[in-house]
Design a protein around this motif. Structure first.
Motif, mmCIF file in Angstrom:
data_model
loop_
_atom_site.group_PDB
_atom_site.id
_atom_site.type_symbol
_atom_site.label_atom_id
_atom_site.label_comp_id
_atom_site.label_asym_id
_atom_site.label_seq_id
_atom_site.Cartn_x
_atom_site.Cartn_y
_atom_site.Cartn_z
ATOM 1 N N ARG A 161 0.837 -1.194 0.000
ATOM 2 C CA ARG A 161 0.000 0.000 0.000
ATOM 3 C C ARG A 161 0.877 1.251 0.000
ATOM 4 O O ARG A 161 1.849 1.342 0.751
ATOM 5 C CB ARG A 161 -0.901 -0.009 1.233
ATOM 6 N N SER A 162 0.533 2.192 -0.865
ATOM 7 C CA SER A 162 1.271 3.457 -0.912
ATOM 8 C C SER A 162 0.507 4.495 -0.100
ATOM 9 O O SER A 162 -0.722 4.494 -0.092
ATOM 10 C CB SER A 162 1.384 3.921 -2.364
ATOM 11 N N PRO A 163 1.254 5.384 0.576
ATOM 12 C CA PRO A 163 0.559 6.468 1.298
ATOM 13 C C PRO A 163 -0.344 7.289 0.370
ATOM 14 O O PRO A 163 -1.329 7.874 0.828
ATOM 15 C CB PRO A 163 1.704 7.329 1.841
ATOM 16 N N ASP A 164 -0.020 7.291 -0.924
ATOM 17 C CA ASP A 164 -0.850 8.037 -1.884
ATOM 18 C C ASP A 164 -2.297 7.542 -1.873
ATOM 19 O O ASP A 164 -3.224 8.286 -2.190
ATOM 20 C CB ASP A 164 -0.305 7.871 -3.309
ATOM 21 N N GLN A 165 -2.494 6.256 -1.506
ATOM 22 C CA GLN A 165 -3.839 5.682 -1.531
ATOM 23 C C GLN A 165 -4.702 6.226 -0.393
ATOM 24 O O GLN A 165 -5.914 6.092 -0.413
ATOM 25 C CB GLN A 165 -3.755 4.144 -1.471
ATOM 26 N N ASP A 166 -4.068 6.814 0.615
ATOM 27 C CA ASP A 166 -4.804 7.363 1.750
ATOM 28 C C ASP A 166 -4.861 8.890 1.733
ATOM 29 O O ASP A 166 -5.386 9.501 2.653
ATOM 30 C CB ASP A 166 -4.146 6.893 3.065
ATOM 31 N N ALA A 167 -4.292 9.480 0.679
ATOM 32 C CA ALA A 167 -4.263 10.943 0.608
ATOM 33 C C ALA A 167 -5.666 11.469 0.297
ATOM 34 O O ALA A 167 -6.413 10.843 -0.454
ATOM 35 C CB ALA A 167 -3.271 11.395 -0.451
ATOM 36 N N PRO A 168 -6.018 12.603 0.868
ATOM 37 C CA PRO A 168 -7.371 13.150 0.625
ATOM 38 C C PRO A 168 -7.575 13.588 -0.832
ATOM 39 O O PRO A 168 -8.675 13.485 -1.359
ATOM 40 C CB PRO A 168 -7.453 14.352 1.574
ATOM 41 N N ARG A 169 -6.496 14.058 -1.452
ATOM 42 C CA ARG A 169 -6.581 14.477 -2.858
ATOM 43 C C ARG A 169 -5.521 13.721 -3.636
ATOM 44 O O ARG A 169 -4.514 13.282 -3.059
ATOM 45 C CB ARG A 169 -6.332 15.989 -2.974
ATOM 46 N N PRO A 170 -5.691 13.565 -4.980
ATOM 47 C CA PRO A 170 -4.665 12.860 -5.764
ATOM 48 C C PRO A 170 -3.297 13.515 -5.571
ATOM 49 O O PRO A 170 -3.170 14.726 -5.711
ATOM 50 C CB PRO A 170 -5.138 13.027 -7.209
ATOM 51 N N VAL A 171 -2.308 12.699 -5.238
ATOM 52 C CA VAL A 171 -0.949 13.211 -5.026
ATOM 53 C C VAL A 171 -0.292 13.435 -6.385
ATOM 54 O O VAL A 171 -0.500 12.672 -7.321
ATOM 55 C CB VAL A 171 -0.123 12.224 -4.166
ATOM 56 N N ARG A 172 0.484 14.510 -6.454
ATOM 57 C CA ARG A 172 1.095 14.891 -7.722
ATOM 58 C C ARG A 172 2.536 14.368 -7.796
ATOM 59 O O ARG A 172 3.300 14.491 -6.852
ATOM 60 C CB ARG A 172 1.105 16.413 -7.798
ATOM 61 N N HIS A 173 2.906 13.776 -8.953
ATOM 62 C CA HIS A 173 4.268 13.268 -9.164
ATOM 63 C C HIS A 173 4.807 13.826 -10.482
ATOM 64 O O HIS A 173 4.047 13.981 -11.428
ATOM 65 C CB HIS A 173 4.268 11.736 -9.230
ATOM 66 N N PRO A 174 6.119 14.088 -10.533
ATOM 67 C CA PRO A 174 6.659 14.642 -11.782
ATOM 68 C C PRO A 174 6.558 13.653 -12.953
ATOM 69 O O PRO A 174 6.194 14.049 -14.051
ATOM 70 C CB PRO A 174 8.129 14.952 -11.447
ATOM 71 N N VAL A 175 6.888 12.366 -12.693
ATOM 72 C CA VAL A 175 6.846 11.384 -13.779
ATOM 73 C C VAL A 175 6.220 10.082 -13.273
ATOM 74 O O VAL A 175 6.645 9.555 -12.244
ATOM 75 C CB VAL A 175 8.259 11.066 -14.332
ATOM 76 N N GLY A 213 -8.552 -1.732 -3.742
ATOM 77 C CA GLY A 213 -9.441 -0.709 -4.279
ATOM 78 C C GLY A 213 -8.704 0.347 -5.074
ATOM 79 O O GLY A 213 -7.491 0.271 -5.262
ATOM 80 N N GLY A 214 -9.454 1.347 -5.509
ATOM 81 C CA GLY A 214 -8.906 2.323 -6.449
ATOM 82 C C GLY A 214 -8.359 3.562 -5.764
ATOM 83 O O GLY A 214 -8.661 3.834 -4.606
ATOM 84 N N TYR A 215 -7.521 4.283 -6.480
ATOM 85 C CA TYR A 215 -7.093 5.615 -6.039
ATOM 86 C C TYR A 215 -6.690 6.407 -7.274
ATOM 87 O O TYR A 215 -6.649 5.877 -8.383
ATOM 88 C CB TYR A 215 -5.954 5.536 -5.009
ATOM 89 N N ARG A 216 -6.444 7.683 -7.067
ATOM 90 C CA ARG A 216 -6.077 8.539 -8.198
ATOM 91 C C ARG A 216 -4.717 9.177 -7.978
ATOM 92 O O ARG A 216 -4.297 9.382 -6.841
ATOM 93 C CB ARG A 216 -7.149 9.611 -8.418
ATOM 94 N N LEU A 217 -4.048 9.446 -9.077
ATOM 95 C CA LEU A 217 -2.729 10.081 -9.043
ATOM 96 C C LEU A 217 -2.707 11.170 -10.085
ATOM 97 O O LEU A 217 -3.330 11.065 -11.130
ATOM 98 C CB LEU A 217 -1.633 9.080 -9.450
ATOM 99 N N GLN A 218 -1.892 12.171 -9.811
ATOM 100 C CA GLN A 218 -1.706 13.282 -10.727
ATOM 101 C C GLN A 218 -0.273 13.156 -11.249
ATOM 102 O O GLN A 218 0.657 13.061 -10.448
ATOM 103 C CB GLN A 218 -1.833 14.521 -9.844
ATOM 104 N N ALA A 219 -0.101 13.064 -12.580
ATOM 105 C CA ALA A 219 1.253 12.975 -13.129
ATOM 106 C C ALA A 219 1.522 14.206 -13.979
ATOM 107 O O ALA A 219 0.695 14.555 -14.819
ATOM 108 C CB ALA A 219 1.400 11.723 -13.992
ATOM 109 N N ASP A 220 2.659 14.860 -13.742
ATOM 110 C CA ASP A 220 3.035 15.951 -14.651
ATOM 111 C C ASP A 220 3.298 15.371 -16.040
ATOM 112 O O ASP A 220 2.941 15.958 -17.049
ATOM 113 C CB ASP A 220 4.310 16.649 -14.155
ATOM 114 N N TRP A 221 3.966 14.203 -16.057
ATOM 115 C CA TRP A 221 4.289 13.520 -17.310
ATOM 116 C C TRP A 221 4.009 12.033 -17.149
ATOM 117 O O TRP A 221 4.319 11.456 -16.106
ATOM 118 C CB TRP A 221 5.779 13.730 -17.664
ATOM 119 N N LEU A 222 3.433 11.447 -18.170
ATOM 120 C CA LEU A 222 3.112 10.022 -18.130
ATOM 121 C C LEU A 222 3.857 9.315 -19.262
ATOM 122 O O LEU A 222 3.779 9.726 -20.430
ATOM 123 C CB LEU A 222 1.604 9.816 -18.314
#
Lengths: 75, 556
Positions: B20-34, B176-185
């Motif tokens: 499990r990544s902490p990103d899965q428990d974040a209130p909003r999608p966590v942003r990552h550069p890549v 279950g599901g979660y969302r992520l924000q990527a600057d670049w994919l």
């Protein structure tokens, strides 16, 4: 430049030899002999422009009426 | 990383646990550069390259296993040089089977053989054979040693929304599901690319009406480490067969079956074993390791860059296996992309630099597809006439030198020279040889710090290199250094550098470097982080170097 003027000294002799080359062969054998002859002559000519002109001339007036064993596709 | 004492790992059996990544428990999608999708050879190579250049990467994979079955087995010289830069080339070569020679047979007769690396003075061989699971395993171990890489198994991308400044990803996990924000994919998610599908994009081309059977067998066999290819052999009439050695006593045998073969029935051991037996004879004992029946297509996406999404490897293009251009082409995509993306993420280059990834790798994909299609046309003739020409070339090959050059059992992977790249500065002076702008830098033996070494190992630092040939450094050369440009002086063998002023110096041990680069005293090369030539001159001129560097980083 592809020479389409007569360039063979004894054209009737050549034509007879060409036909004789295929005597008593099945269509498959003939087609193989022709393919070998084309490769040998093409390599002898060498000049890419002449070869392309000859290929275009050979295909002139013959439109596609068959089908190749490949499919246009998306994946 | 390049030790041979490492414990033997069964990479096929390795289960890579979901965590499990902490990103899965974040209130909003966590942003990552890549964010990279797909931890195959391409995704792993891209992640390592980016992390080595200081970029944080999230690497998602829908599975929890490495490659099942041998799959890609031929890794080319250029790919090994890239693996060297990524810190795992030595392990690959140490484990792999090195080969340079191929033989072609027609019916019972050998008609032609070729040596893929006829000249000495290169660190890496033309090819090694190595099962894809080893390649992925070694890359994975390298990736795990880099704290900037966040590997997430059992993370499946189920949807994405491109946005102006990034991409919003929907990810499904066992919890279950979660969302992520990527600057670049980076979509390195394979032939069926879920990212490509989610974006409604297509990879188009042609499919060949033929089926092939891969039988990887384990045996003790007296064959040499060569690539053997038969057309119409007595043990498998009217079709082709490929035999190739892999590590651990495993051999790749690839039988052409024809379009009418039943792909399910042909996979059964009772059908496969007699085919293998026919090739090996009654006495050789063997076990089936992996069996697969496949067809193939030559495909390409129209563009590899779609805003903030970049496609690399099989998601972007597909080729036939004859020529080993799939995995090799994909790793070369990753290397082309990584340094450009790193500069963009670090704000050192405009986003438009990534359009050169598209331009250069689309051209490379077209080159691979062209070669692969030509091989396929020879191996699988499309009609009776092409079959006749094929047999004619093979029949003449024994006696006629020209016909040998027409025989095509696969034109094996070579790196692309980006001749028309917008990043190149055109030659203003005359040069001979292949090291033109856009070409991958050739290797040569050198001496560095008093020790024997290789040229390419001297330019693995991930930035641009300014290579100056001569006994002394030009006076204003030291001033040009600094990110992302590193000067490197090349002196003749035995020469003590005059005024190197603390610059790194290498000796051209055998004179091969000057020969391969057509260098004279004063000759200067600008090499990109991916070791391709950006520009070259007969003398060092700081203004020209700066202009070429600007151009090569998308600012020219």
């Amino acid at each position: 430049m592809l020479n389409t003027e007569l360039n063979i000294a004894a054209p009737d002799d050549f034509y007879e030899a060409l036909v004789a080359l295929h005597r008593d062969l099945t269509p498959e054998q003939s087609s193989l002999v022709n393919a070998r002859l084309i490769l040998l002559l093409a390599n002898h000519v060498g000049d890419a422009t002449v070869l392309r002109q000859a290929m275009a001339k050979a295909r002139e007036g013959i439109g596609p009426a068959g089908q190749d064993a490949t499919l246009r596709t998306t994946a | 990383m390049d030790g041979s004492l490492a414990e033997r790992v069964d990479y096929q059996a390795l289960v890579l646990p979901y965590a499990r990544s902490p990103d899965q428990d974040a209130p909003r999608p966590v942003r990552h550069p890549v964010v990279i999708v797909g931890a195959g050879p391409v995704g792993l190579a891209a992640a390592i390259d980016l992390a080595q250049q200081g970029i944080r990467v999230v690497l998602l994979d829908e599975d929890d296993r490495l490659s099942t079955g041998s799959r890609a087995i031929c890794f080319a010289k250029r790919t090994l040089e890239i693996f060297d830069r990524l810190g795992c080339g030595g392990r690959m070569v140490g484990q792999g089977i090195t080969w340079n020679r191929g033989k072609v047979f027609f019916r019972e007769e050998p008609v032609y053989s070729f040596d893929l690396l006829p000249e000495a003075g290169h660190r890496r061989p033309a090819f090694i054979n190595l099962q894809q699971y080893y390649v992925e395993g070694f890359l994975l171990e390298r990736a795990r040693a880099l704290p900037l890489i966040d590997l997430r198994w059992k993370n499946r991308v189920t949807g994405l929304q491109p946005q102006g400044d990034g991409v919003l990803l929907e990810i499904e996990t066992p919890e279950g599901g979660y969302r992520l924000q990527a600057d670049w994919l980076v979509a390195a998610d394979g032939t069926r690319s879920p990212v490509r599908r989610a974006m409604g994009l297509e990879s188009k081309g042609q499919t060949f009406r033929d089926r092939f059977l891969i039988a990887d067998v384990r045996m003790d066999a007296p064959f040499p480490a060569e690539r053997w290819f038969w057309f119409d052999p007595p043990f498998h009439p009217n079709h082709s067969v490929l035999l190739h050695q892999q590590p651990d006593g495993v051999w790749r045998i690839d039988f052409q079956l024809g379009w009418d073969a039943d792909p399910v029935a042909e996979r059964q051991p009772e059908r496969v074993i007699p085919r293998v037996r026919a090739l090996l004879g009654p006495k050789v004992r063997f076990d089936l390791e992996w069996v697969s029946v496949y067809t193939f297509s030559c495909l390409r996406m129209e563009r590899f860059r779609h805003g903030r999404v970049l496609f690399a490897g099989d998601s972007a293009h597909g080729v036939s296996p004859f020529g080993a251009r799939g995995a090799n082409g994909g790793v070369q995509d990753a290397e082309n992309l990584a340094w450009k993306l790193a500069l963009v993420v670090q704000g050192q280059a405009p986003a438009s630099l990534l359009d050169s990834y598209d331009a250069e790798r689309v051209q490379a994909a077209d080159e691979n597809i062209l070669n692969s299609t030509r091989s396929t046309d020879f191996i699988t003739p499309k009609n009776e006439a092409s079959r006749a020409f094929r047999d004619a070339a093979l029949g003449l090959a024994r006696d006629c030198a020209f016909a040998r050059r027409l025989v095509n059992s696969g034109r094996l992977s070579l790196p692309s020279t980006y001749r028309d790249s917008p990043l190149n500065t055109l030659d203003a002076e005359a040069f001979d040889g292949p090291m033109q702008p856009g070409a991958p830098a050739a290797d040569a033996p050198v001496r560095a710090g008093g020790e024997e070494g290789w040229f390419l190992a001297q330019i693995e630092h991930g930035g641009f290199t300014l290579l100056c040939f001569g006994e002394a450094a030009p006076e204003d050369l030291p001033g040009i250094g600094g990110s992302p440009l590193r000067p490197l002086l090349v002196v003749p063998a035995g020469a003590a550098p005059g005024k190197a002023a603390g610059l790194p110096v290498i000796e051209d041990a055998g004179g091969l470097l000057a020969l391969r680069y057509d260098a004279r005293p004063g000759t200067t090369y600008l090499l990109r982080p991916d070791q391709h030539v950006a520009a070259r001159w007969r003398r060092f001129d700081p203004a020209l170097v700066h202009a070429a560097l600007a151009r090569a980083t998308g600012q020219g």
